[in-house]
Design an enzyme around this catalytic site. Sequence first.
Site, PDB file in Angstrom:
ATOM      1  N   ASP A 109      -5.385   0.797   9.539  1.00 21.12           N
ATOM      2  CA  ASP A 109      -5.251   1.711   8.396  1.00 21.12           C
ATOM      3  C   ASP A 109      -5.911   3.074   8.627  1.00 21.12           C
ATOM      4  OD1 ASP A 109      -4.178  -0.629   7.362  1.00 21.12           O
ATOM      5  OD2 ASP A 109      -5.948  -1.127   6.182  1.00 21.12           O
ATOM      6  N   ASP A 166       0.791  -1.239   0.000  1.00 24.29           N
ATOM      7  CA  ASP A 166       0.000   0.000   0.000  1.00 24.29           C
ATOM      8  C   ASP A 166       0.825   1.293   0.000  1.00 24.29           C
ATOM      9  OD1 ASP A 166      -1.521  -2.129   0.817  1.00 24.29           O
ATOM     10  OD2 ASP A 166      -2.127  -1.275   2.714  1.00 24.29           O
TER      11      ASP A 166
HETATM   12  C1  FRU Z   1      -3.731  -3.845   2.645  1.00 26.16           C
HETATM   13  C2  FRU Z   1      -3.119  -4.209   3.993  1.00 26.16           C
HETATM   14  C3  FRU Z   1      -3.542  -3.231   5.069  1.00 26.16           C
HETATM   15  C4  FRU Z   1      -2.424  -3.361   6.052  1.00 26.16           C
HETATM   16  C5  FRU Z   1      -1.228  -3.550   5.164  1.00 26.16           C
HETATM   17  C6  FRU Z   1      -0.146  -4.433   5.717  1.00 26.16           C
HETATM   18  O1  FRU Z   1      -2.990  -4.302   1.576  1.00 26.16           O
HETATM   19  O2  FRU Z   1      -3.466  -5.527   4.355  1.00 26.16           O
HETATM   20  O3  FRU Z   1      -4.814  -3.462   5.599  1.00 26.16           O
HETATM   21  O4  FRU Z   1      -2.299  -2.230   6.851  1.00 26.16           O
HETATM   22  O5  FRU Z   1      -1.709  -4.103   3.958  1.00 26.16           O
HETATM   23  O6  FRU Z   1       0.988  -4.424   4.900  1.00 26.16           O
END
Ligand code: FRU
Length: 488
Positions: A163, A41
């Site tokens: 998040d 992300d």
């Molecule tokens: C989305 C996710 C988020 C988390 C992150 C971990 O791709 O699963 O929810 O914060 O990646 O890398």
Amino acid sequence: MNNKEFLELVKNVEVKYEKDVGKDHYRQNYHLMPLVGFMNDPNGFIEFNGEYHLFYQYNPVYPEPKKVCWGHVKSKDLINWEKLPVALAPLDWYDSHGCYSGSAVNDNGIFTIMYTGNVKDDDGNRETYQCLAKTSDGINFTKDEKNPVISNQPKGYTRHFRDPKAWRHKDLWYMVLGAQTEKKQGTAVVYKSKDLYSWYKVGEAAGSNLPDLNFLGYMWECPNLFNMGNKDILLFCPQGVEAKGDLYNNIYQCGYLSGKLDYDTGKLSYGKFTEIDRGFEFYAPQVMEDSKGRTLMVGWMGLPDEENSPSIERHWLHCLTIIRELQLRNGKIIQKPVEEMKLLRKEEISYNGIVLENGEVQFQNIKGDSYELLCDFSYEKVQSFGVKLRCSADRKEEILFYYDALEEKLILDRSKDGFHKSGVRKCSVENSGKLRFNIFMDKSSVEIFVNDGEETFTSRIYPRQGSEDVIFFADNGTAELNLKYWKI
Ligand code: FRU
């Protein structure tokens, strides 16, 4: 391990594999990628003191056990990015198994990050902590002494609670978090705070516990809640949505609800859920408003649990999309490549009035593996027309993007891209006699903006080196084409 040792470890793996990575012809030319290892992300996208900062989930030691930290780059023009040291390393008790996704805010002149600390015990149980970090030089970040500012989840939710995307509204801070209810329904929870430290739950913006959203799965990740014109938009990534015809065909989805946010209850009034992208890989976007008043978005050109890429052999995986500007057109989000993308254009080649009549047309100087292509089609009587990209000389490889005027559908077919064995994505676009494709080709990706951003198709592709031909075609009828091409 302390921070210095962690940065040393990252540097060592980067140096160790840099050469190997560099030899890979799938390395992108103008997309953000990790130097080595795994990227997911985008995080903390913000303009601060006239510079754009962008962070990303980064596991430099991939495929060894995860050490998820925040990679960091900055730029003055959204095009030329300077790599900076890792901003957050998973070294504290509240983030020992990953500094997970989050956002950045300008807290009265203080560049502040809000992120999720992920912790797993020996039995695999998860704990989740919302945390703060600050910087005074825009490079070195210090985690806050008062961390975590939220410990685990409130009543009624599981520890899939993460998040944070924070923003300022009137004289309070708000944030939205991706969450899962104890009944295994995905939701987006809104909090408020006076000072970024003491947070109070306001309510749920929306969730798959609502009768008309009950198809939206068991977990919502990476929510953004932002305002555009007279609409508040909740953009998020639901997991566990079943495919329905042309819709929701990826392993996990990304889309939005638009309406009005009630700041007292945290509830969003909403219309229908709309997928934001129609391609194979688009996930976990971050949205921010810059000082020019533009709403900008960048996404991850990958999906969780989808690691089938040939670049793994070269010790790296995934990249981000180009930066896009969001606008509303008749209540729908449209996406445009950010204006600054024009800085990448080299000499322009154009052809006008090309008649595609039941066959193919090709130009010797329109080919490559890194370019922007703008196609304006007009048509009356034709079954289908479009473009074949990254064709190999023997034509065993090609990526098809075309409009089926009878079905009134756009179709992206990557089943002969050189790696994937199957794969078609479709979406409906009304037959109007005109169609515009703006295509951004890079070494191992394609992003297509249709009708100035009405629809986008974002996908990774893996053609062999040398598969570079571009072929325009029309079947069962005639289409006329004006085109512009710029090498990048
Ligand atoms: C989305 C996710 C988020 C988390 C992150 C971990 O791709 O699963 O929810 O914060 O990646 O890398």
